[in-house]
Design a protein around this motif. Structure first.
Motif, PDB file in Angstrom:
ATOM      1  N   SER A  22       0.859  -1.189   0.000  1.00 45.25           N
ATOM      2  CA  SER A  22       0.000   0.000   0.000  1.00 45.25           C
ATOM      3  C   SER A  22       0.893   1.236   0.000  1.00 45.25           C
ATOM      4  O   SER A  22       2.085   1.150   0.312  1.00 45.25           O
ATOM      5  CB  SER A  22      -0.930   0.031   1.224  1.00 45.25           C
ATOM      6  OG  SER A  22      -0.185   0.305   2.399  1.00 45.25           O
ATOM      7  N   CYS A  23       0.286   2.361  -0.319  1.00 42.92           N
ATOM      8  CA  CYS A  23       1.008   3.627  -0.232  1.00 42.92           C
ATOM      9  C   CYS A  23       1.342   3.937   1.226  1.00 42.92           C
ATOM     10  O   CYS A  23       2.427   4.427   1.533  1.00 42.92           O
ATOM     11  CB  CYS A  23       0.145   4.732  -0.850  1.00 42.92           C
ATOM     12  SG  CYS A  23       0.803   6.387  -0.689  1.00 42.92           S
ATOM     13  N   THR A  24       0.411   3.626   2.132  1.00 42.14           N
ATOM     14  CA  THR A  24       0.660   3.875   3.557  1.00 42.14           C
ATOM     15  C   THR A  24       1.899   3.111   4.015  1.00 42.14           C
ATOM     16  O   THR A  24       2.795   3.675   4.656  1.00 42.14           O
ATOM     17  CB  THR A  24      -0.559   3.432   4.399  1.00 42.14           C
ATOM     18  OG1 THR A  24      -1.731   4.064   3.879  1.00 42.14           O
ATOM     19  CG2 THR A  24      -0.392   3.801   5.860  1.00 42.14           C
ATOM     20  N   THR A  81      -4.581  17.041   3.787  1.00 44.64           N
ATOM     21  CA  THR A  81      -4.285  15.887   2.943  1.00 44.64           C
ATOM     22  C   THR A  81      -4.940  14.684   3.593  1.00 44.64           C
ATOM     23  O   THR A  81      -5.697  14.818   4.557  1.00 44.64           O
ATOM     24  CB  THR A  81      -2.756  15.702   2.759  1.00 44.64           C
ATOM     25  OG1 THR A  81      -2.524  14.616   1.837  1.00 44.64           O
ATOM     26  CG2 THR A  81      -2.061  15.359   4.063  1.00 44.64           C
ATOM     27  N   PHE A  82      -4.630  13.493   3.069  1.00 46.90           N
ATOM     28  CA  PHE A  82      -5.229  12.278   3.596  1.00 46.90           C
ATOM     29  C   PHE A  82      -4.519  11.856   4.881  1.00 46.90           C
ATOM     30  O   PHE A  82      -3.299  11.957   4.975  1.00 46.90           O
ATOM     31  CB  PHE A  82      -5.136  11.179   2.528  1.00 46.90           C
ATOM     32  CG  PHE A  82      -5.928   9.950   2.837  1.00 46.90           C
ATOM     33  CD1 PHE A  82      -7.303  10.013   3.003  1.00 46.90           C
ATOM     34  CD2 PHE A  82      -5.303   8.726   2.963  1.00 46.90           C
ATOM     35  CE1 PHE A  82      -8.044   8.871   3.289  1.00 46.90           C
ATOM     36  CE2 PHE A  82      -6.031   7.574   3.247  1.00 46.90           C
ATOM     37  CZ  PHE A  82      -7.399   7.651   3.406  1.00 46.90           C
ATOM     38  N   ALA A  99      -3.511   9.162   6.170  1.00 50.89           N
ATOM     39  CA  ALA A  99      -2.436   8.163   6.128  1.00 50.89           C
ATOM     40  C   ALA A  99      -1.063   8.802   5.992  1.00 50.89           C
ATOM     41  O   ALA A  99      -0.058   8.240   6.441  1.00 50.89           O
ATOM     42  CB  ALA A  99      -2.669   7.187   4.974  1.00 50.89           C
ATOM     43  N   THR A 107       2.250  16.415  -0.375  1.00 53.27           N
ATOM     44  CA  THR A 107       1.309  15.668  -1.212  1.00 53.27           C
ATOM     45  C   THR A 107       1.092  16.366  -2.554  1.00 53.27           C
ATOM     46  O   THR A 107       0.943  17.588  -2.589  1.00 53.27           O
ATOM     47  CB  THR A 107      -0.051  15.561  -0.493  1.00 53.27           C
ATOM     48  OG1 THR A 107       0.135  14.921   0.772  1.00 53.27           O
ATOM     49  CG2 THR A 107      -1.061  14.755  -1.303  1.00 53.27           C
ATOM     50  N   ASP A 132       4.180  12.350  -1.090  1.00 51.40           N
ATOM     51  CA  ASP A 132       3.023  11.465  -1.100  1.00 51.40           C
ATOM     52  C   ASP A 132       2.389  11.646  -2.474  1.00 51.40           C
ATOM     53  O   ASP A 132       1.703  12.634  -2.737  1.00 51.40           O
ATOM     54  CB  ASP A 132       2.044  11.852   0.023  1.00 51.40           C
ATOM     55  CG  ASP A 132       0.810  10.956   0.049  1.00 51.40           C
ATOM     56  OD1 ASP A 132       0.474  10.359  -0.995  1.00 51.40           O
ATOM     57  OD2 ASP A 132       0.162  10.877   1.113  1.00 51.40           O
ATOM     58  N   ALA A 166       0.282   9.580  -3.960  1.00 53.70           N
ATOM     59  CA  ALA A 166      -0.844   8.645  -4.075  1.00 53.70           C
ATOM     60  C   ALA A 166      -1.754   8.988  -5.253  1.00 53.70           C
ATOM     61  O   ALA A 166      -2.310   8.102  -5.900  1.00 53.70           O
ATOM     62  CB  ALA A 166      -1.657   8.643  -2.777  1.00 53.70           C
ATOM     63  N   HIS A 167      -1.897  10.291  -5.528  1.00 59.99           N
ATOM     64  CA  HIS A 167      -2.842  10.727  -6.571  1.00 59.99           C
ATOM     65  C   HIS A 167      -2.170  10.941  -7.919  1.00 59.99           C
ATOM     66  O   HIS A 167      -2.835  11.358  -8.861  1.00 59.99           O
ATOM     67  CB  HIS A 167      -3.468  12.082  -6.188  1.00 59.99           C
ATOM     68  CG  HIS A 167      -4.174  12.094  -4.870  1.00 59.99           C
ATOM     69  ND1 HIS A 167      -4.641  13.249  -4.278  1.00 59.99           N
ATOM     70  CD2 HIS A 167      -4.497  11.095  -4.022  1.00 59.99           C
ATOM     71  CE1 HIS A 167      -5.207  12.957  -3.124  1.00 59.99           C
ATOM     72  NE2 HIS A 167      -5.126  11.663  -2.941  1.00 59.99           N
ATOM     73  N   SER A 212      -0.006   5.181  -4.697  1.00 61.22           N
ATOM     74  CA  SER A 212      -0.993   4.198  -4.227  1.00 61.22           C
ATOM     75  C   SER A 212      -1.604   3.484  -5.424  1.00 61.22           C
ATOM     76  O   SER A 212      -1.868   4.097  -6.459  1.00 61.22           O
ATOM     77  CB  SER A 212      -2.105   4.893  -3.445  1.00 61.22           C
ATOM     78  OG  SER A 212      -3.158   3.980  -3.170  1.00 61.22           O
ATOM     79  N   SER A 260      -4.444   1.648  -4.892  1.00 57.94           N
ATOM     80  CA  SER A 260      -5.758   1.251  -4.372  1.00 57.94           C
ATOM     81  C   SER A 260      -6.852   1.685  -5.361  1.00 57.94           C
ATOM     82  O   SER A 260      -6.595   2.467  -6.267  1.00 57.94           O
ATOM     83  CB  SER A 260      -5.959   1.816  -2.967  1.00 57.94           C
ATOM     84  OG  SER A 260      -6.198   3.194  -3.034  1.00 57.94           O
ATOM     85  N   LYS A 296      -7.547   5.207  -7.053  1.00 56.06           N
ATOM     86  CA  LYS A 296      -6.431   5.915  -7.691  1.00 56.06           C
ATOM     87  C   LYS A 296      -6.335   5.555  -9.180  1.00 56.06           C
ATOM     88  O   LYS A 296      -7.099   4.734  -9.667  1.00 56.06           O
ATOM     89  CB  LYS A 296      -5.124   5.593  -6.946  1.00 56.06           C
ATOM     90  CG  LYS A 296      -5.254   5.663  -5.414  1.00 56.06           C
ATOM     91  CD  LYS A 296      -5.521   7.075  -4.883  1.00 56.06           C
ATOM     92  CE  LYS A 296      -6.087   7.096  -3.479  1.00 56.06           C
ATOM     93  NZ  LYS A 296      -5.161   6.941  -2.379  1.00 56.06           N
ATOM     94  N   GLY A 339      -2.202  -1.792  -3.191  1.00 56.83           N
ATOM     95  CA  GLY A 339      -0.771  -1.814  -3.489  1.00 56.83           C
ATOM     96  C   GLY A 339      -0.188  -0.422  -3.477  1.00 56.83           C
ATOM     97  O   GLY A 339      -0.914   0.570  -3.315  1.00 56.83           O
ATOM     98  N   TYR A 377     -10.295  17.803   1.537  1.00 59.26           N
ATOM     99  CA  TYR A 377     -10.145  17.055   2.762  1.00 59.26           C
ATOM    100  C   TYR A 377     -10.713  17.833   3.937  1.00 59.26           C
ATOM    101  O   TYR A 377     -10.200  18.890   4.286  1.00 59.26           O
ATOM    102  CB  TYR A 377      -8.663  16.734   3.001  1.00 59.26           C
ATOM    103  CG  TYR A 377      -8.208  15.642   2.062  1.00 59.26           C
ATOM    104  CD1 TYR A 377      -8.469  14.312   2.349  1.00 59.26           C
ATOM    105  CD2 TYR A 377      -7.570  15.956   0.878  1.00 59.26           C
ATOM    106  CE1 TYR A 377      -8.073  13.298   1.477  1.00 59.26           C
ATOM    107  CE2 TYR A 377      -7.176  14.946   0.005  1.00 59.26           C
ATOM    108  CZ  TYR A 377      -7.435  13.628   0.312  1.00 59.26           C
ATOM    109  OH  TYR A 377      -7.062  12.649  -0.557  1.00 59.26           O
TER     110      TYR A 377
HETATM  111  C1  LIG Z   1      -5.090   6.962  -0.798  1.00 57.84           C
HETATM  112  C2  LIG Z   1      -4.069   7.829  -0.175  1.00 57.84           C
HETATM  113  C3  LIG Z   1      -3.070   7.300   0.656  1.00 57.84           C
HETATM  114  C4  LIG Z   1      -3.088   5.881   1.117  1.00 57.84           C
HETATM  115  O1  LIG Z   1      -2.928   4.967   0.073  1.00 57.84           O
HETATM  116  P1  LIG Z   1      -3.144   3.421   0.379  1.00 57.84           P
HETATM  117  O2  LIG Z   1      -2.570   2.741  -0.834  1.00 57.84           O
HETATM  118  O3  LIG Z   1      -4.608   3.201   0.522  1.00 57.84           O
HETATM  119  O4  LIG Z   1      -2.384   3.095   1.610  1.00 57.84           O
HETATM  120  C5  LIG Z   1      -2.083   8.152   1.121  1.00 57.84           C
HETATM  121  N1  LIG Z   1      -2.079   9.449   0.824  1.00 57.84           N
HETATM  122  C6  LIG Z   1      -3.020  10.011   0.040  1.00 57.84           C
HETATM  123  C7  LIG Z   1      -2.943  11.479  -0.280  1.00 57.84           C
HETATM  124  C8  LIG Z   1      -4.069   9.215  -0.465  1.00 57.84           C
HETATM  125  O5  LIG Z   1      -5.046   9.773  -1.190  1.00 57.84           O
END
Ligand SMILES: *Cc1c(COP(=O)(O)O)cnc(C)c1O
Length: 392
Positions: free
Chosen positions: A78-80, A103-104, A106, A149, A175, A177-178, A199, A201, A204, A211, A334
């Protein structure tokens, strides 16, 4: 859409009109593969007996590293987990990591899990990204890294943050993720800073199911993350440090490889939908958009609007409720900001975050997915226009 497809007239559903969408329009729909196209790889994986740590993960790492023009890509669960490993690889027993509160969650969790201290920094009112000038104000002797982010898929102020990090001698982590498919000055996001973490998930752009991907040009960092995703074990079971099981399975890697094949066209598709949203909403009083630099490209992982309640006539909870009545799902990305979450209140240094506190209650994320279709986007924009007209 509703039975009476076509031009919407009259009041919105909340004021007694007919619904824009009979069947709820969801906020997003994940990319999913055609099952037949997966069968060959799944057959090969099952026949090999290697469900983890094998050729599909290696192929995904090789192809994404090439795609993003970066030396190393380390696939993780995962991204986390990827962010946790990168923060772990800093090798610091303590210290502050500067990151946005907008931001998110995580993002901050990855810092706190390492017993590092999240220190929240304000955002720029136009881009909504972490504000480099507030990063400079927040820097102390205790600062070990910046974690920024690429919000909604638009690259943040990479060059400015890089300059600050280099002169302070601290790490810079993104980060991302996006941001798989985002362009910064025409270059794909991935090779910037000390590491970027994506990320995979379902919400995304590049989808594995679950993943993540760590990208870096730092050989040592890559090796530490490879060991770290495997308990800290470099192969002889004498763990060098306290790691995780953060491996990606072969099955998820095979799904992500298929998702990569269509990524570019899906990013372009979303950019067209974003244009339609901007065209349809841009002249409505009290609605604005986070700025994306003309030289950059956002993936529009999310399409978020900023509402000025005084001018628009509804606050965000009101608009959200009105859209729901019309069959349109939205989300507040957010809100609440991280520094106000139960997990962090009273546990982090209180800093003034005036822009975050002003913007966060006023954002609303609208439906967006790869093939949402122009008509649906236009209809959402039309509905918001009619809701505004019905205000007061
Ligand atoms: C979705 C997201 C994460 C977490 O990603 P995972 O793969 O679900 O762990 C982290 N940071 C941001 C900004 C996200 O949108």
């Amino acid at each position: 859409m509703s039975a009476e497809d076509g031009v919407l007239t009259g009041p919105p559903a909340i004021a007694g009109g007919s619904r824009a969408f009979d069947e709820e329009l969801r906020l997003g729909k994940p990319w999913t593969p055609d099952l037949d196209s997966l069968t060959p790889s799944f057959k090969a994986i099952f026949a090999s007996g290697f469900l983890s740590n094998s050729t599909y993960v290696e192929e995904l790492e090789r192809k994404t590293a090439e795609y993003l023009q970066v030396s190393h890509c380390v696939a993780v669960s995962s991204c986390t987990a990827g962010l946790m490993l990168v923060n772990r690889a800093l090798g610091r027993a303590g210290g502050e990591v500067l990151l946005p509160s907008f931001t998110f969650g995580a993002s901050a969790h990855s810092v706190a899990w390492n017993r590092l201290t999240p220190k929240f920094v304000d955002i720029d009112p136009r881009s909504l990204h972490i504000d480099p000038s507030d990063v400079e104000r927040a820097l102390t002797q205790e600062t070990v890294a910046i974690l920024a982010t690429h919000l909604y898929g638009a690259p943040c102020a990479i060059d400015e943050l890089n300059t600050i990090a280099r002169s302070a001698g601290i790490k810079l982590i993104f980060d991302a993720a996006h941001a798989f498919g985002s362009l910064y000055d025409g270059r794909r996001v991935g090779p910037f800073g000390d590491a970027e973490v994506f990320s995979l998930s379902p919400t995304k752009l590049l989808v594995a199911g679950e993943g993540g991907l760590i990208t870096t040009n730092d050989d040592d960092l890559a090796e530490n993350c490879r060991a770290g995703r495997n308990y800290g074990n470099r192969g002889n079971y004498n763990c060098k440090f306290v790691g995780l099981n953060a491996r990606l399975s072969e099955i998820h890697a095979a799904i992500a490889l298929l998702s990569l094949e269509t990524l570019e066209e899906r990013v372009q598709q979303r950019a067209r939908y974003a244009e339609i949203y901007r065209g349809g909403l841009g002249d409505i009083p009290g609605i604005s958009f986070p700025a994306v630099r003309a030289t950059d490209r956002s993936t529009y992982k999310d399409f978020t609007i900023i509402v000025d309640p005084g001018t628009f006539g509804w606050d965000v909870p009101g608009l959200e409720k009105a859209l729901e009545a019309d069959g349109i799902e939205t989300r507040r990305y957010y809100y609440p900001p991280i520094h106000t979450m139960d997990a962090y209140v009273g546990r982090v240094e209180e800093r003034a975050l005036p822009v975050t506190n002003s913007i966060s209650p006023r954002v609303l994320t609208l439906p967006m997915w790869d093939d949402i279709g122009e008509e649906r986007v236009e209809r959402v924009a039309d509905t918001i226009r009619r809701i505004q007209a019905a205000a007061g």
